[in-house]
Write an enzyme that holds these catalytic residues in place. Structure first.
Site, mmCIF file in Angstrom:
data_model
loop_
_atom_site.group_PDB
_atom_site.id
_atom_site.type_symbol
_atom_site.label_atom_id
_atom_site.label_comp_id
_atom_site.label_asym_id
_atom_site.label_seq_id
_atom_site.Cartn_x
_atom_site.Cartn_y
_atom_site.Cartn_z
ATOM 1 N N ASP A 1 0.807 -1.223 0.000
ATOM 2 C CA ASP A 1 0.000 0.000 0.000
ATOM 3 C C ASP A 1 0.839 1.272 0.000
ATOM 4 O O ASP A 1 0.296 2.367 -0.195
ATOM 5 C CB ASP A 1 -0.949 0.013 1.204
ATOM 6 C CG ASP A 1 -2.090 -0.986 1.047
ATOM 7 O OD1 ASP A 1 -2.515 -1.203 -0.096
ATOM 8 O OD2 ASP A 1 -2.541 -1.532 2.067
ATOM 9 N N ASP B 1 -5.139 -5.750 -5.995
ATOM 10 C CA ASP B 1 -5.004 -4.311 -5.715
ATOM 11 C C ASP B 1 -3.577 -3.829 -5.987
ATOM 12 O O ASP B 1 -3.343 -2.668 -6.325
ATOM 13 C CB ASP B 1 -5.335 -3.996 -4.246
ATOM 14 C CG ASP B 1 -6.381 -4.903 -3.628
ATOM 15 O OD1 ASP B 1 -6.556 -6.035 -4.099
ATOM 16 O OD2 ASP B 1 -7.003 -4.488 -2.650
#
Ligand code: GLY
Length: 406
Positions: free
Chosen positions: A109, A179
């Site tokens: 992330d 993702d």
């Protein structure tokens, strides 16, 4: 051929008038008003606290500590501020995140955190202003250093970044989530910068890692029809692909909509940086399978195979991500396909811009009705910051597209 078609295609799309009815300027204006509303509610602003979500029964932002590596959404609010021209506030929120680039990578992330803040800032700042130029140079270095940090998650035996180091035990191996495709942009962008700046010492390492990740994911992560599982698991030592499984979707056989949205956006972005036709073909495959399943108003259910459909939640965030990607993808494909993608993006944006989806005076976010993590019971039917980020990005792309071909 693909690229040279862009001018003709875009012109024809505009001439056919398929995007003429939608008043995109009005909705961009709405977003700017909502941002001002947020900033005034947040005052006096603590820039270490970042807006994350507003529950369906709430009317104010819930804030998260932006400086913890665990807060994957901390780049989105600064990104919204950059896109809405709130430069001073954007820069202050952005600066708080610099520390993340210089800690050991917590997980993939780091890309989301840096792309929304430093990269959006770098793109929005003006090269011709001396003050902005100095800030841009600073952001460039932070982004290159962040890319180096992100690259430490790469396992060359597997060929992908390890998405969640903390979950290796839980999944039984090296895990890569769909993702993670979005975060390859940090590697590609940094590599491009190094290529321009380093001359003969440039080695292309970051780009090679990103390409390897995209190729390995393309090979193992998808079903035959182009739909995703959330997680691919590989043997950490041998690199062998073990299995795919669900995490945020309904089950192992389902279609988690935001995951598919990340794939659509991700492979379109990989084509932007590589210009390799195999990624463009693949971006269309993962897009077309999703478009063929959307309901009439084009807002996906949170999972397209939830047996409770139509009595289940929509996910505005997945819709916004898909809309933004479609507008970019339309610029790379042949005329008929471009027209289709622009029409589909417009339908999504029209629905998102209706009274059913815009928050308006209910809360200071742009949009209602996103789903964060259904299996965990978290952020269900909420306003979520990344839905707003991709919505304003999509509106801006749509506006640029239209203005270019007026
Ligand atoms: N981890 C990003 C997402 O929930 O889509």
């Amino acid at each position: 051929m693909r690229n040279s078609c862009f001018l003709l295609v875009a012109g024809l799309v505009m001439l056919t008038g398929c995007s003429q009815q939608f008043d995109v300027g009005q909705h961009i204006g709405y977003c700017h008003q909502q941002v001002k509303h947020s900033l005034s509610e947040l005052a006096p602003i603590d820039y270490t606290q970042t807006p994350r979500n507003i529950g369906p029964e709430e009317s104010h932002w819930n804030l998260k500590d932006a400086k913890t590596s665990e807060e994957w959404c901390s780049g989105f609010f600064p990104g919204i501020l950059w896109m809405c021209g709130e430069k001073e506030q954007a820069a202050r929120y952005t600066q708080e995140l610099e520390c993340l680039a210089y800690r050991p990578a917590y997980d993939h992330d780091l890309g989301f955190q840096m792309i929304g803040s430093f990269l959006k800032g770098w793109q929005c700042l003006d090269e011709k202003s001396d003050a902005d130029k100095a800030t841009k140079d600073h952001y460039r270095q932070v982004l290159i250093d962040a890319a180096d940090t992100l690259a430490t998650l790469f396992n060359p035996r597997v060929g992908t970044l390890l998405s969640w180091p903390r979950n290796v035990g839980m999944f039984g191996g090296h895990n890569t989530i769909i993702d993670n495709m979005i975060n390859l942009e940090l590697l590609f962008w940094a590599d491009q910068q190094l290529k321009e700046g380093q001359g003969s010492t440039y080695d292309g390492r970051l780009s090679r890692i990103a390409v390897s990740h995209a190729d390995t994911t393309m090979r193992y992560h998808f079903r035959e029809d182009g739909t995703i599982n959330h997680v691919a698991v590989y043997d950490t030592i041998t690199g062998r692909h073990i299995r795919n499984c669900n995490h945020q979707g309904y089950d192992d056989n389902s279609l988690w909509s935001r995951g598919q949205a990340w794939a659509i956006y991700g492979y379109t972005m990989v084509y932007r940086y590589t210009r390799d036709a195999k990624y463009l073909d693949f971006a269309q495959k993962v897009t077309d399978v999703m478009l063929s399943q959307l309901p009439e108003d084009h807002i996906p259910y949170w999972d397209m195979r939830d047996p409770k459909i139509p009595d289940t939640y929509r996910d505005a965030s997945a819709a916004a991500i898909i809309a933004s990607a479609l507008i970019e993808l339309a610029g790379y494909v042949e005329q008929d396909k471009a027209q289709k993608y622009i029409r589909e993006a417009q339908t999504i944006l029209e629905t998102l811009s209706s009274a059913d989806y815009q928050s308006r005076d209910r809360n200071p976010a742009f949009l209602l009705h996103s789903v964060g993590n259904m299996p965990a019971g978290s952020e269900i039917d909420a306003s979520i910051i990344y839905a707003d980020y991709y919505y304003i990005e999509a509106l801006t792309r749509f506006n640029n597209y239209r203005n270019t071909w007026k």
